[in-house]
Design a protein around this motif. Structure first.
Motif, PDB file in Angstrom:
ATOM      1  N   ASN A  72       0.847  -1.187   0.000  1.00 12.79           N
ATOM      2  CA  ASN A  72       0.000   0.000   0.000  1.00 12.79           C
ATOM      3  C   ASN A  72       0.885   1.239   0.000  1.00 12.79           C
ATOM      4  OD1 ASN A  72      -2.385  -1.559  -0.022  1.00 12.79           O
ATOM      5  ND2 ASN A  72      -2.236  -1.798   2.193  1.00 12.79           N
ATOM      6  N   ASP A  73       0.910   1.998   1.071  1.00 12.75           N
ATOM      7  CA  ASP A  73       1.726   3.211   1.134  1.00 12.75           C
ATOM      8  C   ASP A  73       2.863   3.081   2.140  1.00 12.75           C
ATOM      9  OD1 ASP A  73       0.252   3.167   3.438  1.00 12.75           O
ATOM     10  OD2 ASP A  73      -0.284   5.279   3.393  1.00 12.75           O
ATOM     11  N   THR A  74       3.306   1.845   2.392  1.00 12.50           N
ATOM     12  CA  THR A  74       4.303   1.591   3.428  1.00 12.50           C
ATOM     13  C   THR A  74       5.433   0.723   2.891  1.00 12.50           C
ATOM     14  OG1 THR A  74       2.542   1.678   5.077  1.00 12.50           O
ATOM     15  CG2 THR A  74       4.618   0.697   5.768  1.00 12.50           C
ATOM     16  N   LEU A  75       6.654   1.124   3.179  1.00 13.37           N
ATOM     17  CA  LEU A  75       7.838   0.354   2.831  1.00 13.37           C
ATOM     18  C   LEU A  75       8.193  -0.514   4.031  1.00 13.37           C
ATOM     19  CD1 LEU A  75       9.957   0.208   0.506  1.00 13.37           C
ATOM     20  CD2 LEU A  75      11.324   1.790   1.859  1.00 13.37           C
ATOM     21  N   LYS A  76       8.364  -1.819   3.799  1.00 12.08           N
ATOM     22  CA  LYS A  76       8.681  -2.755   4.880  1.00 12.08           C
ATOM     23  C   LYS A  76       9.883  -3.589   4.475  1.00 12.08           C
ATOM     24  CE  LYS A  76       3.865  -3.273   6.206  1.00 12.08           C
ATOM     25  NZ  LYS A  76       2.777  -4.197   6.467  1.00 12.08           N
ATOM     26  N   GLY A  77      10.724  -3.931   5.450  1.00 17.13           N
ATOM     27  CA  GLY A  77      11.869  -4.764   5.135  1.00 17.13           C
ATOM     28  C   GLY A  77      12.665  -5.147   6.358  1.00 17.13           C
ATOM     29  N   GLY A  78      13.489  -6.177   6.175  1.00 18.51           N
ATOM     30  CA  GLY A  78      14.306  -6.700   7.268  1.00 18.51           C
ATOM     31  C   GLY A  78      15.572  -5.903   7.478  1.00 18.51           C
ATOM     32  N   LYS A  79      15.934  -5.728   8.742  1.00 21.84           N
ATOM     33  CA  LYS A  79      17.169  -5.014   9.060  1.00 21.84           C
ATOM     34  C   LYS A  79      18.230  -5.927   9.662  1.00 21.84           C
ATOM     35  CE  LYS A  79      15.385  -3.073  13.405  1.00 21.84           C
ATOM     36  NZ  LYS A  79      15.219  -1.829  14.140  1.00 21.84           N
ATOM     37  N   SER A  80      17.930  -7.231   9.754  1.00 23.55           N
ATOM     38  CA  SER A  80      18.901  -8.174  10.292  1.00 23.55           C
ATOM     39  C   SER A  80      18.746  -9.518   9.596  1.00 23.55           C
ATOM     40  CB  SER A  80      18.694  -8.347  11.795  1.00 23.55           C
ATOM     41  OG  SER A  80      19.504  -9.393  12.290  1.00 23.55           O
ATOM     42  N   ARG A  81      19.852 -10.174   9.321  1.00 21.80           N
ATOM     43  CA  ARG A  81      19.821 -11.540   8.791  1.00 21.80           C
ATOM     44  C   ARG A  81      19.659 -12.552   9.932  1.00 21.80           C
ATOM     45  NH1 ARG A  81      18.471 -11.059   4.054  1.00 21.80           N
ATOM     46  NH2 ARG A  81      19.918 -10.209   2.555  1.00 21.80           N
ATOM     47  N   PHE A  82      20.177 -12.221  11.094  1.00 27.04           N
ATOM     48  CA  PHE A  82      20.214 -13.178  12.196  1.00 27.04           C
ATOM     49  C   PHE A  82      18.958 -13.142  13.056  1.00 27.04           C
ATOM     50  CE2 PHE A  82      24.604 -11.939  11.249  1.00 27.04           C
ATOM     51  CZ  PHE A  82      25.030 -13.158  10.742  1.00 27.04           C
ATOM     52  N   LEU A  83      18.256 -12.029  13.054  1.00 25.04           N
ATOM     53  CA  LEU A  83      17.013 -11.901  13.801  1.00 25.04           C
ATOM     54  C   LEU A  83      15.913 -11.498  12.814  1.00 25.04           C
ATOM     55  CD1 LEU A  83      18.487  -9.950  16.826  1.00 25.04           C
ATOM     56  CD2 LEU A  83      17.899 -12.371  16.751  1.00 25.04           C
ATOM     57  N   PRO A  84      15.299 -12.482  12.142  1.00 29.63           N
ATOM     58  CA  PRO A  84      14.367 -12.174  11.061  1.00 29.63           C
ATOM     59  C   PRO A  84      13.150 -11.369  11.492  1.00 29.63           C
ATOM     60  CG  PRO A  84      14.464 -14.543  11.489  1.00 29.63           C
ATOM     61  CD  PRO A  84      15.475 -13.898  12.359  1.00 29.63           C
ATOM     62  N   GLY A  85      12.833 -11.321  12.749  1.00 33.92           N
ATOM     63  CA  GLY A  85      11.699 -10.541  13.221  1.00 33.92           C
ATOM     64  C   GLY A  85      11.960  -9.038  13.280  1.00 33.92           C
ATOM     65  N   LEU A  86      13.227  -8.626  13.168  1.00 34.39           N
ATOM     66  CA  LEU A  86      13.557  -7.205  13.226  1.00 34.39           C
ATOM     67  C   LEU A  86      13.304  -6.571  11.857  1.00 34.39           C
ATOM     68  CD1 LEU A  86      16.880  -7.102  15.258  1.00 34.39           C
ATOM     69  CD2 LEU A  86      14.593  -6.520  16.024  1.00 34.39           C
ATOM     70  N   THR A  87      12.282  -5.737  11.796  1.00 43.60           N
ATOM     71  CA  THR A  87      11.935  -5.097  10.531  1.00 43.60           C
ATOM     72  C   THR A  87      11.791  -3.595  10.722  1.00 43.60           C
ATOM     73  OG1 THR A  87       9.577  -5.429  10.935  1.00 43.60           O
ATOM     74  CG2 THR A  87      10.698  -7.132   9.667  1.00 43.60           C
ATOM     75  N   ASN A  88      11.942  -2.889   9.627  1.00 46.17           N
ATOM     76  CA  ASN A  88      11.642  -1.467   9.581  1.00 46.17           C
ATOM     77  C   ASN A  88      10.356  -1.297   8.788  1.00 46.17           C
ATOM     78  OD1 ASN A  88      13.797  -0.143  10.969  1.00 46.17           O
ATOM     79  ND2 ASN A  88      15.143  -0.593   9.245  1.00 46.17           N
ATOM     80  N   VAL A  89       9.500  -0.402   9.252  1.00 42.25           N
ATOM     81  CA  VAL A  89       8.241  -0.085   8.579  1.00 42.25           C
ATOM     82  C   VAL A  89       8.187   1.432   8.459  1.00 42.25           C
ATOM     83  CG1 VAL A  89       5.734  -0.250   8.709  1.00 42.25           C
ATOM     84  CG2 VAL A  89       7.145  -2.123   9.582  1.00 42.25           C
ATOM     85  N   ILE A  90       8.108   1.918   7.222  1.00 40.71           N
ATOM     86  CA  ILE A  90       8.188   3.361   6.990  1.00 40.71           C
ATOM     87  C   ILE A  90       7.060   3.798   6.055  1.00 40.71           C
ATOM     88  CG2 ILE A  90       9.594   5.230   6.071  1.00 40.71           C
ATOM     89  CD1 ILE A  90      12.041   3.439   6.571  1.00 40.71           C
ATOM     90  N   PRO A  91       6.244   4.769   6.465  1.00 42.39           N
ATOM     91  CA  PRO A  91       5.258   5.335   5.538  1.00 42.39           C
ATOM     92  C   PRO A  91       5.992   5.976   4.354  1.00 42.39           C
ATOM     93  CG  PRO A  91       4.800   6.031   7.785  1.00 42.39           C
ATOM     94  CD  PRO A  91       6.142   5.363   7.796  1.00 42.39           C
ATOM     95  N   PHE A  92       5.523   5.688   3.144  1.00 39.68           N
ATOM     96  CA  PHE A  92       6.215   6.147   1.945  1.00 39.68           C
ATOM     97  C   PHE A  92       6.325   7.669   1.879  1.00 39.68           C
ATOM     98  CE2 PHE A  92       7.054   6.164  -2.684  1.00 39.68           C
ATOM     99  CZ  PHE A  92       8.080   5.235  -2.683  1.00 39.68           C
ATOM    100  N   ASP A  93       5.355   8.377   2.445  1.00 42.46           N
ATOM    101  CA  ASP A  93       5.388   9.843   2.385  1.00 42.46           C
ATOM    102  C   ASP A  93       6.417  10.455   3.340  1.00 42.46           C
ATOM    103  OD1 ASP A  93       4.073   9.434   4.791  1.00 42.46           O
ATOM    104  OD2 ASP A  93       2.360  10.689   4.296  1.00 42.46           O
ATOM    105  N   GLN A  94       7.095   9.635   4.148  1.00 37.57           N
ATOM    106  CA  GLN A  94       8.135  10.122   5.058  1.00 37.57           C
ATOM    107  C   GLN A  94       9.540   9.984   4.473  1.00 37.57           C
ATOM    108  OE1 GLN A  94       7.471  11.584   8.196  1.00 37.57           O
ATOM    109  NE2 GLN A  94       5.515  11.610   7.126  1.00 37.57           N
TER     110      GLN A  94
END
Length: 105
Positions: A66-88
């Protein structure tokens, strides 16, 4: 997204995760020239926000929902993600991180 296997350079075994299916990126380098970058598990992405903060991702885990960028910030801890509204987002940069990751598929 598709499941991929990559090596784990610290523990000498493979691990699985969901990866985007992008093969190549068309990007502008720092001199403004169009270049092609092949996607890999060591490709990193840095996002600069309106407030000046920066968030890091492994590029092959990034998806736009939708309007949100999501992705992993760690290879070793797959639950660590960044979630950023695209307009930011002010700027997106990618670079080969130089880490010893490669796909095993």
């Amino acid at each position: 997204m598709k499941e991929v296997k990559t090596n784990n350079p610290l523990f000498y075994k493979n691990f699985k995760y969901l990866s985007n299916d992008i093969k190549y990126l068309n990007v502008l380098n720092k001199n403004g020239k169009l270049v092609f970058i092949q996607n890999s598990p060591s490709l990193e992405m840095r996002v600069t926000l309106l407030n000046g903060k920066r968030k890091n991702f492994y590029f092959d885990t990034v998806m736009l929902e939708n309007d949100t960028l999501k992705g992993g910030k760690s290879r070793f801890l797959p639950g660590l993600t960044n979630v950023i509204p695209f307009d930011q987002i002010v700027k997106i940069e990618v670079q080969e991180g130089g880490k010893n990751y490669y796909y095993n598929n």
